[in-house]
Design a protein around this motif. Structure first.
Motif, PDB file in Angstrom:
ATOM      1  N   PRO A   1       0.836  -1.215   0.000  1.00  0.00           N
ATOM      2  CA  PRO A   1       0.000   0.000   0.000  1.00  0.00           C
ATOM      3  C   PRO A   1       0.866   1.258   0.000  1.00  0.00           C
ATOM      4  N   TYR A   2       0.455   2.249  -0.794  1.00  0.00           N
ATOM      5  CA  TYR A   2       1.303   3.421  -1.001  1.00  0.00           C
ATOM      6  C   TYR A   2       1.273   4.387   0.176  1.00  0.00           C
ATOM      7  N   GLN A   3       0.113   4.610   0.751  1.00  0.00           N
ATOM      8  CA  GLN A   3      -0.075   5.715   1.675  1.00  0.00           C
ATOM      9  C   GLN A   3       0.474   5.418   3.059  1.00  0.00           C
ATOM     10  N   GLY A   4       1.050   6.471   3.636  1.00  0.00           N
ATOM     11  CA  GLY A   4       1.465   6.406   5.023  1.00  0.00           C
ATOM     12  C   GLY A   4       0.396   7.050   5.874  1.00  0.00           C
ATOM     13  N   SER A   5       0.754   8.088   6.613  1.00  0.00           N
ATOM     14  CA  SER A   5      -0.227   8.819   7.401  1.00  0.00           C
ATOM     15  C   SER A   5      -0.909   9.862   6.524  1.00  0.00           C
ATOM     16  N   GLY A   6      -2.229   9.865   6.522  1.00  0.00           N
ATOM     17  CA  GLY A   6      -2.974  10.796   5.692  1.00  0.00           C
ATOM     18  C   GLY A   6      -2.795  10.485   4.221  1.00  0.00           C
ATOM     19  N   MET A   7      -2.503  11.524   3.434  1.00  0.00           N
ATOM     20  CA  MET A   7      -2.310  11.364   1.986  1.00  0.00           C
ATOM     21  C   MET A   7      -0.834  11.284   1.616  1.00  0.00           C
ATOM     22  N   ASN A   8       0.050  11.171   2.578  1.00  0.00           N
ATOM     23  CA  ASN A   8       1.476  11.128   2.293  1.00  0.00           C
ATOM     24  C   ASN A   8       1.887   9.762   1.775  1.00  0.00           C
ATOM     25  N   VAL A   9       2.843   9.761   0.851  1.00  0.00           N
ATOM     26  CA  VAL A   9       3.466   8.540   0.362  1.00  0.00           C
ATOM     27  C   VAL A   9       4.893   8.538   0.901  1.00  0.00           C
TER      28      VAL A   9
ATOM     29  N   GLN B   1       8.574   8.674   1.506  1.00  0.00           N
ATOM     30  CA  GLN B   1       9.779   8.871   0.692  1.00  0.00           C
ATOM     31  C   GLN B   1       9.477   9.255  -0.760  1.00  0.00           C
ATOM     32  N   TRP B   2       8.223   9.623  -1.050  1.00  0.00           N
ATOM     33  CA  TRP B   2       7.851  10.069  -2.382  1.00  0.00           C
ATOM     34  C   TRP B   2       6.970  11.306  -2.269  1.00  0.00           C
ATOM     35  N   ASP B   3       7.175  12.256  -3.181  1.00  0.00           N
ATOM     36  CA  ASP B   3       6.355  13.461  -3.270  1.00  0.00           C
ATOM     37  C   ASP B   3       5.691  13.490  -4.642  1.00  0.00           C
ATOM     38  N   PHE B   4       4.507  14.088  -4.714  1.00  0.00           N
ATOM     39  CA  PHE B   4       3.830  14.154  -6.002  1.00  0.00           C
ATOM     40  C   PHE B   4       3.278  15.550  -6.235  1.00  0.00           C
ATOM     41  N   LEU B   5       3.038  15.873  -7.501  1.00  0.00           N
ATOM     42  CA  LEU B   5       2.548  17.198  -7.868  1.00  0.00           C
ATOM     43  C   LEU B   5       1.628  17.097  -9.082  1.00  0.00           C
ATOM     44  N   GLY B   6       1.000  18.226  -9.412  1.00  0.00           N
ATOM     45  CA  GLY B   6       0.140  18.304 -10.586  1.00  0.00           C
ATOM     46  C   GLY B   6      -1.138  17.503 -10.414  1.00  0.00           C
ATOM     47  N   SER B   7      -1.509  16.782 -11.462  1.00  0.00           N
ATOM     48  CA  SER B   7      -2.767  16.037 -11.473  1.00  0.00           C
ATOM     49  C   SER B   7      -2.651  14.654 -10.854  1.00  0.00           C
ATOM     50  N   THR B   8      -1.519  14.318 -10.242  1.00  0.00           N
ATOM     51  CA  THR B   8      -1.290  12.978  -9.689  1.00  0.00           C
ATOM     52  C   THR B   8      -2.328  12.635  -8.617  1.00  0.00           C
ATOM     53  N   MET B   9      -2.860  11.421  -8.737  1.00  0.00           N
ATOM     54  CA  MET B   9      -3.868  10.937  -7.794  1.00  0.00           C
ATOM     55  C   MET B   9      -3.435   9.574  -7.267  1.00  0.00           C
ATOM     56  N   VAL B  10      -3.437   9.417  -5.943  1.00  0.00           N
ATOM     57  CA  VAL B  10      -3.027   8.172  -5.301  1.00  0.00           C
ATOM     58  C   VAL B  10      -4.269   7.370  -4.933  1.00  0.00           C
TER      59      VAL B  10
ATOM     60  N   TYR C   1      -3.175   1.944  -7.649  1.00  0.00           N
ATOM     61  CA  TYR C   1      -2.285   2.567  -8.617  1.00  0.00           C
ATOM     62  C   TYR C   1      -2.109   4.039  -8.274  1.00  0.00           C
ATOM     63  N   ILE C   2      -1.074   4.638  -8.867  1.00  0.00           N
ATOM     64  CA  ILE C   2      -0.859   6.079  -8.769  1.00  0.00           C
ATOM     65  C   ILE C   2      -1.027   6.648 -10.174  1.00  0.00           C
ATOM     66  N   ARG C   3      -2.062   7.428 -10.363  1.00  0.00           N
ATOM     67  CA  ARG C   3      -2.392   7.965 -11.688  1.00  0.00           C
ATOM     68  C   ARG C   3      -1.739   9.332 -11.864  1.00  0.00           C
ATOM     69  N   LEU C   4      -0.791   9.407 -12.795  1.00  0.00           N
ATOM     70  CA  LEU C   4      -0.108  10.674 -13.061  1.00  0.00           C
ATOM     71  C   LEU C   4      -1.012  11.636 -13.811  1.00  0.00           C
ATOM     72  N   THR C   5      -1.742  11.127 -14.797  1.00  0.00           N
ATOM     73  CA  THR C   5      -2.723  11.946 -15.507  1.00  0.00           C
ATOM     74  C   THR C   5      -3.971  11.119 -15.759  1.00  0.00           C
ATOM     75  N   PRO C   6      -5.141  11.743 -15.712  1.00  0.00           N
ATOM     76  CA  PRO C   6      -6.353  11.063 -16.149  1.00  0.00           C
ATOM     77  C   PRO C   6      -6.476  11.158 -17.670  1.00  0.00           C
ATOM     78  N   ASP C   7      -7.442  10.465 -18.217  1.00  0.00           N
ATOM     79  CA  ASP C   7      -7.698  10.489 -19.659  1.00  0.00           C
ATOM     80  C   ASP C   7      -8.458  11.761 -20.021  1.00  0.00           C
ATOM     81  N   ARG C   8      -7.786  12.880 -19.786  1.00  0.00           N
ATOM     82  CA  ARG C   8      -8.364  14.199 -20.071  1.00  0.00           C
ATOM     83  C   ARG C   8      -7.282  15.096 -20.663  1.00  0.00           C
ATOM     84  N   GLN C   9      -7.691  16.085 -21.427  1.00  0.00           N
ATOM     85  CA  GLN C   9      -6.751  16.962 -22.114  1.00  0.00           C
ATOM     86  C   GLN C   9      -6.031  17.899 -21.138  1.00  0.00           C
ATOM     87  N   SER C  10      -4.801  18.256 -21.538  1.00  0.00           N
ATOM     88  CA  SER C  10      -4.017  19.299 -20.863  1.00  0.00           C
ATOM     89  C   SER C  10      -3.812  19.035 -19.371  1.00  0.00           C
ATOM     90  N   LYS C  11      -3.366  17.828 -19.049  1.00  0.00           N
ATOM     91  CA  LYS C  11      -3.053  17.458 -17.681  1.00  0.00           C
ATOM     92  C   LYS C  11      -1.585  17.077 -17.575  1.00  0.00           C
TER      93      LYS C  11
END
Length: 342
Positions: free
Chosen positions: A52-60, A62-71, A75-85
């Protein structure tokens, strides 16, 4: 392959020596094959990402994420199937291991049948968490970029199909050329049809003794297939691992399922002084000529985005000028015709 036969204790005495020799040979070959990518290695958790990816709360951890990334839980989704993400995930622990191997389990999928994009990248770079124009990450960069390019309407002077995997070594002075899909700066590449698979897909990046090898498991055969290998690659220690993805006018889901890092140095190996200079490669792959098909797909394929818009505007202006000239000529002829009757 050999059929598996169950022998009872009474039947073991009847096994021919030849069968025993063949069985031993098979075991030895299988052992060598399994060790091809797993000699002396052991997994390092500080550079790995598994469920499992998550630690406490929404933290992963030793890993940081930005932008449209969803945990999520699976899986960890870097972009959804949508334009300009654009999204990314970065390891926050520097890597000081000289020889290593990285296994990335991923899934690229979406609703597009013939048009999709843009793809994602796996990074080993000096800086981290910097959004930009290369699959959602900064340009220029310093380090190694492995690009899994899915942009179906490809650009530039090349004749390969997409999806396509390529590698780029950058000392911070090179810019990724989007008009040629990076062909002018890649050190090697191969075609890899990894999109919209019903099973797990993997890519392995191995760096050992100044040799970079990229292999894939995208055919559901539970074995690696070499994509390319390049000698004379120098990567310094102390850089960060990451993954990023981007969509433009075309889109896909870009999912990272796991990242497993393996230390190839071992505890008893005699390693030399770690390399700390700038990344470098002894040679880059020469650009290849683009093959035009009989239907002119290269011309149509290259006229995308703002280029196609400008061409359409110019065509409209040209048609308008022709119509105006035609009207003026017609009016002049009518005027001359009326004068002849007076």
């Amino acid at each position: 392959m050999f059929d598996i036969v169950r022998y009872s204790p009474n039947k073991m005495a009847s096994i021919a020596p030849r069968d025993i020799a063949i069985l031993c040979l098979f075991v030895c070959v299988a052992d060598v094959a399994s060790d091809q990518w797993n000699t002396r290695d052991f997994q390092r958790r500080e550079h790995s990402l598994v469920k499992p990816y998550q630690g406490s709360g929404m933290n992963v951890p030793q890993w940081d994420f930005l932008g449209s990334t969803m945990v999520t839980n699976t899986y960890i989704r870097l972009t959804p199937d949508r334009q300009s993400k654009a999204g990314a995930i970065w390891n926050n622990v520097q890597c000081f291991i000289q020889n290593w191997e990285l296994h990335v389990q991923f899934k690229v999928h979406g609703g597009g049948k013939t048009l999709f994009g843009d793809g994602f990248a796996i990074w080993y770079t000096q800086n981290r968490m910097e959004p930009g124009s290369i699959f959602g990450s900064a340009d220029p960069f310093t380090g190694l970029g492995i690009f899994l390019d899915t942009y179906s309407n490809h650009n530039g002077p090349h004749n390969h199909n997409h999806p396509y995997i390529s590698a780029m070594i950058n000392n911070g002075s090179l810019m990724y050329d989007h008009d040629t899909d990076g062909t002018l700066t890649q050190i090697a590449g191969c075609e890899a049809q990894f999109r919209n698979k019903d099973y797990d897909t993997y890519v392995a990046i191995r760096y050992e003794n100044n040799k970079l090898t990229v292999s894939t498991d995208i055919d559901n055969k539970s074995g690696w297939k070499e994509c390319f290998a390049v000698e004379g690659v120098k990567l310094p220690v102390g850089y960060y691992f990451g993954a990023s993805a981007a969509t433009g006018d075309l889109a896909d889901n870009h999912d990272i399922i796991s990242v497993k890092f393996y230390d190839l140095d071992g505890t008893d190996s005699e390693m030399g002084t770690p390399y700390t200079g700038l990344p470098e490669a002894s040679a880059m792959e020469p650009p290849r000529d683009r093959i035009d098909d009989s239907k002119g797909s290269y011309v149509l394929g290259s006229m995308t985005g703002w280029k196609l818009f400008v061409i359409i505007i110019l065509l409209i202006i040209g048609i308008g000028v022709c119509v105006m000239v035609g009207v003026m000529v017609f009016q002049k002829q009518q005027e001359n015709s009326r004068k002849r009757f007076y």
